[in-house]
Design a protein around this motif. Structure first.
Motif, short mmCIF file in Angstrom:
data_model
loop_
_atom_site.label_atom_id
_atom_site.label_comp_id
_atom_site.label_asym_id
_atom_site.label_seq_id
_atom_site.Cartn_x
_atom_site.Cartn_y
_atom_site.Cartn_z
N VAL A 1 9.32 7.20 -1.13
CA VAL A 1 9.30 7.49 -2.30
C VAL A 1 9.41 8.87 -2.52
CG1 VAL A 1 8.67 7.28 -4.73
CG2 VAL A 1 8.16 5.62 -3.42
N LEU A 2 10.78 9.60 -3.31
CA LEU A 2 10.58 11.02 -3.77
C LEU A 2 10.35 10.96 -5.20
CD1 LEU A 2 11.99 13.41 -2.32
CD2 LEU A 2 14.09 13.03 -3.87
N LEU A 3 9.35 11.87 -5.28
CA LEU A 3 8.65 12.21 -6.69
C LEU A 3 8.96 13.62 -7.05
CD1 LEU A 3 5.63 9.94 -6.52
CD2 LEU A 3 7.48 9.35 -7.76
N PRO A 4 8.85 13.94 -8.54
CA PRO A 4 8.93 15.08 -9.02
C PRO A 4 7.52 15.82 -8.40
CG PRO A 4 9.55 13.96 -10.66
CD PRO A 4 9.16 12.94 -9.45
N ALA A 5 7.46 17.38 -8.02
CA ALA A 5 6.31 17.78 -7.50
C ALA A 5 5.22 17.68 -8.72
CB ALA A 5 6.68 19.37 -7.33
N SER A 6 5.41 17.47 -9.68
CA SER A 6 4.28 17.61 -10.68
C SER A 6 3.76 16.00 -10.78
CB SER A 6 4.80 17.85 -12.10
OG SER A 6 6.00 16.94 -12.54
N ALA A 7 4.29 15.04 -10.19
CA ALA A 7 3.82 13.53 -10.48
C ALA A 7 2.52 13.35 -9.62
CB ALA A 7 4.94 12.72 -9.99
N ASP A 8 1.94 12.71 -10.02
CA ASP A 8 0.55 11.99 -9.34
C ASP A 8 0.69 10.72 -8.74
OD1 ASP A 8 -0.08 10.41 -11.42
OD2 ASP A 8 -1.55 11.88 -12.09
N ASP A 9 -0.08 10.17 -8.26
CA ASP A 9 -0.01 8.80 -7.63
C ASP A 9 0.08 7.71 -8.66
OD1 ASP A 9 -2.42 9.01 -7.86
OD2 ASP A 9 -3.28 8.33 -5.97
N GLY A 10 -0.18 8.16 -9.94
CA GLY A 10 -0.08 6.96 -11.19
C GLY A 10 0.53 6.00 -11.14
N VAL A 11 2.03 6.58 -10.81
CA VAL A 11 3.33 5.63 -11.11
C VAL A 11 3.32 4.74 -9.79
CG1 VAL A 11 4.58 7.52 -9.46
CG2 VAL A 11 5.77 5.71 -11.41
N LEU A 12 2.93 4.97 -8.66
CA LEU A 12 2.69 4.10 -7.78
C LEU A 12 1.57 3.12 -7.93
CD1 LEU A 12 2.89 6.75 -4.67
CD2 LEU A 12 4.67 4.80 -5.31
N TRP B 1 0.62 -1.26 0.04
CA TRP B 1 -0.02 0.00 0.09
C TRP B 1 0.87 1.25 -0.04
CZ3 TRP B 1 -0.66 -4.47 2.98
CH2 TRP B 1 -1.86 -5.07 2.69
N TYR B 2 0.43 2.55 -0.68
CA TYR B 2 1.16 3.52 -0.39
C TYR B 2 0.08 4.52 0.22
CZ TYR B 2 -1.49 5.29 -4.56
OH TYR B 2 -2.66 5.76 -5.46
N HIS B 3 0.90 5.68 0.50
CA HIS B 3 0.04 6.98 0.72
C HIS B 3 1.16 8.10 0.54
CE1 HIS B 3 -2.49 9.64 3.46
NE2 HIS B 3 -1.31 10.23 3.74
N LEU B 4 0.31 9.16 -0.13
CA LEU B 4 1.25 10.61 -0.54
C LEU B 4 1.15 11.29 0.67
CD1 LEU B 4 -0.02 11.24 -3.97
CD2 LEU B 4 2.01 10.49 -3.55
N LEU B 5 2.30 11.56 1.00
CA LEU B 5 2.35 12.57 2.55
C LEU B 5 2.24 13.84 2.03
CD1 LEU B 5 5.61 11.00 3.59
CD2 LEU B 5 3.48 10.54 4.48
N GLU B 6 1.42 14.45 2.85
CA GLU B 6 1.05 16.04 2.71
C GLU B 6 2.06 17.08 3.29
OE1 GLU B 6 -1.16 16.64 0.63
OE2 GLU B 6 -1.79 14.86 0.09
#
Length: 302
Positions: free
Chosen positions: A143-154, A5-10
């Motif tokens: 995971v460190l992602l570019p600011a423009s990325a959404d969660d699609g890659v995860l 599972w993943y969670h995007l941190l705010e």
């Protein structure tokens, strides 16, 4: 098939350090050995006061020719300002933002991200970097992602979205600190929060801000308190609530993660002598009207 599972941190902030002197610049300021951070190896460390007390913790990642610090979002401006104060003539450029972060947990999380089960192991992923938590493999991956990325890659990697509670419960069960939630700013000493065992401090790297007190604390055995997991039974105490033993001060509640009616887990900074007294005397630790049961993390040396 193992799931993840993943969670995007705010609430995360990012400081990017470019330039020829980026490694030497950070090496003289932070608690861990920056020279070990590479494209395949992430790290964890802290920036301290000159007196050796906690100011900021961070994950440190190599992104191409830059170093990126992933730290608390609501305190990143202060961190940025302090780093710029020490730049002087160093050939570095320090900038903010440009990234977002996620955590990934579950038995299948590391495999989904193509990571070996070794703390700090890193690899390029989704235009950024995926890495095993440098503190403990069982904490999963970040995971460190570019600011423009959404969660699609995860999602494309086979991970499912979840709330922050899934990660937080695992974090507190393992006894892992989360910045100023668990470490009092300008008060906590790194070894009280397990930085030695968790790979967040290097005693062989040479001088850095606050190094003298950190070394003295280790070699003179001066650690009198430790951050540790707690089970809470009763009315949930707010973070910062005093923990007592028979009316005497014994510590302080830090993180609290609700886990059902009148139950929670969390982290607390607890005086070791009071913990021993509680064990020997059979008296409960109390946080307000709730009882608190503390446990030593399996990785801890105390």
């Amino acid at each position: 098939m193992a799931e993840g599972w993943y969670h995007l941190l705010e609430n995360r902030g990012f400081l990017r350090i470019d330039g020829a002197d980026r490694v030497a610049f950070l090496q003289g300021l932070v608690s861990n050995d920056v020279t070990r951070v590479a494209l395949d190896r992430a790290g964890y460390g802290a920036f301290l006061t000159a007196q050796g007390k906690f100011l900021f913790d961070f994950f440190l990642v190599a992104d191409g020719d830059a170093l990126v610090l992933d730290t608390e979002g609501d305190r990143v401006d202060d961190f940025f300002r302090r780093l710029r104060m020490y730049r002087l003539r160093s050939k570095v450029d320090i900038s903010q933002g440009g990234y977002r972060a996620a955590v990934a947990v579950g038995d299948g999380a590391l495999a989904a991200l193509g990571l070996r089960a070794e703390r700090g192991a890193a690899r390029p992923f989704g235009g950024g970097v995926a890495y095993v938590d440098p503190r403990h493999v069982e904490a999963g991956a970040r995971v460190l992602l570019p600011a423009s990325a959404d969660d699609g890659v995860l999602a494309a990697a086979g991970l499912q979205p979840t709330g922050i509670e899934a990660y937080d419960r695992r974090r507190v069960a393992l006894g892992l600190p989360d910045g100023s939630r668990d470490m009092a700013v300008e008060k906590t000493v790194l070894l009280e929060a397990g930085f030695e065992e968790l790979g967040g401090v290097d005693f062989a790297k040479g001088c850095y801000m606050g190094q003298e007190l950190t070394a003295r604390t280790k070699y003179r055995g001066l650690v009198k308190r430790r951050l540790m997991p707690i089970a809470i039974n009763g009315p949930l105490p707010a973070p910062g609530t005093a923990i007592t033993l028979d009316g005497r001060e014994a510590g302080e509640v830090r993180s609290v993660v609700p886990d059902g009616d009148a139950h929670a887990t969390g982290l607390a900074m607890i005086r070791l002598n009071r913990l021993e007294e509680a064990f020997q005397g059979g008296l409960p630790l109390m946080a307000g009207e709730a009882t608190v049961i503390a446990s030593r993390p399996a990785w801890a040396k105390f």
